[in-house]
Design an enzyme around this catalytic site. Structure first.
Site, PDB file in Angstrom:
ATOM      1  N   LYS A  80      10.222 143.403  27.269  1.00  0.00           N
ATOM      2  CA  LYS A  80      10.302 141.721  26.919  1.00  0.00           C
ATOM      3  C   LYS A  80      10.431 142.023  25.633  1.00  0.00           C
ATOM      4  CE  LYS A  80       6.487 139.970  30.163  1.00  0.00           C
ATOM      5  NZ  LYS A  80       6.251 141.061  30.936  1.00  0.00           N
ATOM      6  N   LEU A  81      11.757 142.216  25.676  1.00  0.00           N
ATOM      7  CA  LEU A  81      11.524 142.400  24.167  1.00  0.00           C
ATOM      8  C   LEU A  81      11.773 141.188  23.265  1.00  0.00           C
ATOM      9  CD1 LEU A  81      15.374 145.074  24.966  1.00  0.00           C
ATOM     10  CD2 LEU A  81      12.300 145.360  24.354  1.00  0.00           C
TER      11      LEU A  81
ATOM     12  N   ASP B  37      10.097 146.746  31.585  1.00  0.00           N
ATOM     13  CA  ASP B  37       9.515 145.347  31.742  1.00  0.00           C
ATOM     14  C   ASP B  37       9.312 145.300  30.263  1.00  0.00           C
ATOM     15  OD1 ASP B  37       8.718 142.954  31.504  1.00  0.00           O
ATOM     16  OD2 ASP B  37       6.796 143.328  33.130  1.00  0.00           O
TER      17      ASP B  37
ATOM     18  N   ASP C 291      12.902 140.666  19.264  1.00  0.00           N
ATOM     19  CA  ASP C 291      12.965 140.922  17.748  1.00  0.00           C
ATOM     20  C   ASP C 291      14.136 140.234  16.807  1.00  0.00           C
ATOM     21  OD1 ASP C 291      12.736 142.818  15.591  1.00  0.00           O
ATOM     22  OD2 ASP C 291      11.514 143.901  16.574  1.00  0.00           O
TER      23      ASP C 291
ATOM     24  N   LYS D  50       7.921 148.710  38.940  1.00  0.00           N
ATOM     25  CA  LYS D  50       8.107 147.860  37.676  1.00  0.00           C
ATOM     26  C   LYS D  50       7.429 149.100  36.885  1.00  0.00           C
ATOM     27  CE  LYS D  50       6.073 143.995  36.263  1.00  0.00           C
ATOM     28  NZ  LYS D  50       5.947 144.309  34.973  1.00  0.00           N
TER      29      LYS D  50
ATOM     30  N   THR E 118       4.373 133.520  33.472  1.00  0.00           N
ATOM     31  CA  THR E 118       3.410 132.708  34.746  1.00  0.00           C
ATOM     32  C   THR E 118       1.638 132.553  34.373  1.00  0.00           C
ATOM     33  OG1 THR E 118       3.849 135.391  35.927  1.00  0.00           O
ATOM     34  CG2 THR E 118       5.427 133.217  36.961  1.00  0.00           C
TER      35      THR E 118
ATOM     36  N   ARG F 219      -1.593 143.440  41.889  1.00  0.00           N
ATOM     37  CA  ARG F 219      -2.054 143.400  41.775  1.00  0.00           C
ATOM     38  C   ARG F 219      -2.556 143.610  43.709  1.00  0.00           C
ATOM     39  NH1 ARG F 219      -4.560 140.118  36.846  1.00  0.00           N
ATOM     40  NH2 ARG F 219      -2.996 139.433  37.817  1.00  0.00           N
TER      41      ARG F 219
HETATM   42  O1  C5P Z   1      -0.618 142.007  39.310  1.00  0.00           O
HETATM   43  P1  C5P Z   1      -0.031 140.757  38.656  1.00  0.00           P
HETATM   44  O2  C5P Z   1       1.158 140.943  40.624  1.00  0.00           O
HETATM   45  O3  C5P Z   1      -0.334 139.184  39.101  1.00  0.00           O
HETATM   46  O4  C5P Z   1       1.418 141.335  38.119  1.00  0.00           O
HETATM   47  C1  C5P Z   1       2.360 140.687  38.160  1.00  0.00           C
HETATM   48  C2  C5P Z   1       3.396 141.566  36.802  1.00  0.00           C
HETATM   49  O5  C5P Z   1       3.829 140.584  36.329  1.00  0.00           O
HETATM   50  C3  C5P Z   1       2.365 141.677  35.375  1.00  0.00           C
HETATM   51  O6  C5P Z   1       3.021 143.743  35.024  1.00  0.00           O
HETATM   52  C4  C5P Z   1       3.109 141.318  34.842  1.00  0.00           C
HETATM   53  O7  C5P Z   1       2.599 141.887  33.541  1.00  0.00           O
HETATM   54  C5  C5P Z   1       4.471 140.533  34.798  1.00  0.00           C
HETATM   55  N1  C5P Z   1       4.713 139.589  34.856  1.00  0.00           N
HETATM   56  C6  C5P Z   1       3.732 138.426  34.802  1.00  0.00           C
HETATM   57  N2  C5P Z   1       4.718 136.914  33.996  1.00  0.00           N
HETATM   58  C7  C5P Z   1       5.848 137.293  33.706  1.00  0.00           C
HETATM   59  C8  C5P Z   1       6.684 138.376  33.261  1.00  0.00           C
HETATM   60  C9  C5P Z   1       6.695 139.377  33.860  1.00  0.00           C
HETATM   61  O8  C5P Z   1       3.120 138.119  34.911  1.00  0.00           O
HETATM   62  N3  C5P Z   1       6.677 136.043  33.231  1.00  0.00           N
END
Ligand code: C5P
Length: 230
Positions: A61-62, A59, A64, A30, A118, A208
């Site tokens: 997330k558009l 990723d 507009d 991603k 999330t 992470r």
């Molecule tokens: O580090 P972690 O596992 O929390 O990363 C989650 C990834 O998913 C991050 O890149 C975050 O920007 C992305 N994301 C998210 N929630 C969403 C959409 C994308 O955490 N609804």
């Protein structure tokens, strides 16, 4: 269920070192806001040079107006990424404009809609959207389904009900996964691998817990083993 590793590290070099260490795995990668704004298309090309079979989820997330979203979707398609996303809250007209524009491509990327981030808890979400997360996420998912998108980004806790209301083949991709109960950090609605498997999720996004672990390669191996285990 497929694993998508979030490349959110502080520099392109660190991200590419991580990608090289994962080159033998059949996984998705991603590329998010931070990496794309800093490193652009060169980053995508370099990932494909390491292993052309890596699948890439852009990723961004558009959100507009419909015409700008459709123009941007077309530009993203020309980058040869495999999946990208828009915000469902941009509305059905915008989502329909995106899918209409991509009709001319034989090989278009998968298009997902973000329902509720999330990182939101119910209280903070309700302050902005006026409804409980569950109710609004379901509504956003139906909007995306009716606009002919391929699926949604949602929390693991919403995946089952979204599939129930739309279709089993409507894709769910869930961030906030802490495979073996790792620290949730800023994520509010997290789930572990066992939960994700039982919730019939198509893609899990893990950042992470992988790139901050002492041995990311080993962590990915364990996750993949757990995914295929009965
Ligand atoms: O580090 P972690 O596992 O929390 O990363 C989650 C990834 O998913 C991050 O890149 C975050 O920007 C992305 N994301 C998210 N929630 C969403 C959409 C994308 O955490 N609804």
């Amino acid at each position: 269920m497929e694993l998508c590793v979030a490349l959110d590290m502080p520099s392109m070099d660190e991200n590419l070192t991580l990608v090289r260490s994962l080159a033998k795995y059949n996984i998705w990668l991603k590329v998010g806001f931070r990496s794309y704004i800093r490193d652009g298309n060169i980053f995508i090309r370099k990932i494909k040079e390491i292993n052309p079979n890596f699948k890439i989820f852009l990723d961004l997330k558009l959100y507009d107006i419909p015409n700008t979203m459709a123009d941007t979707a077309e530009s993203i398609t020309s980058l040869h990424v495999d999946m990208f996303n828009v915000h469902a809250s941009a509305g059905k007209i915008a989502m329909q404009a995106v899918m209409q524009r991509l009709k001319k491509f034989d090989n278009r990327p998968i298009v997902l809609a973000v329902t509720a981030l999330t990182s939101f808890n119910n209280h903070d979400f309700k302050e902005i959207y006026g409804l409980d997360i569950k109710q609004k996420a379901d509504q956003f998912a139906i909007d995306a389904y009716e606009s002919n998108l391929d699926g949604v980004v949602c929390s693991a806790h919403e995946s089952m009900s979204i599939k129930h209301m739309t279709s089993n083949s409507f894709i769910t991709l869930t961030p906030g996964i802490r495979p073996f109960g790792e620290d949730s950090q800023d994520q509010q609605r997290v789930a572990d691998l066992e939960f994700a498997k039982n919730a019939n999720i198509d893609f899990i996004v893990v950042g992470r817990p992988i790139y901050n672990s002492t041995n990311p390669q080993d962590k990915v191996k364990k996750i993949l083993q757990h995914i295929v285990a009965k």
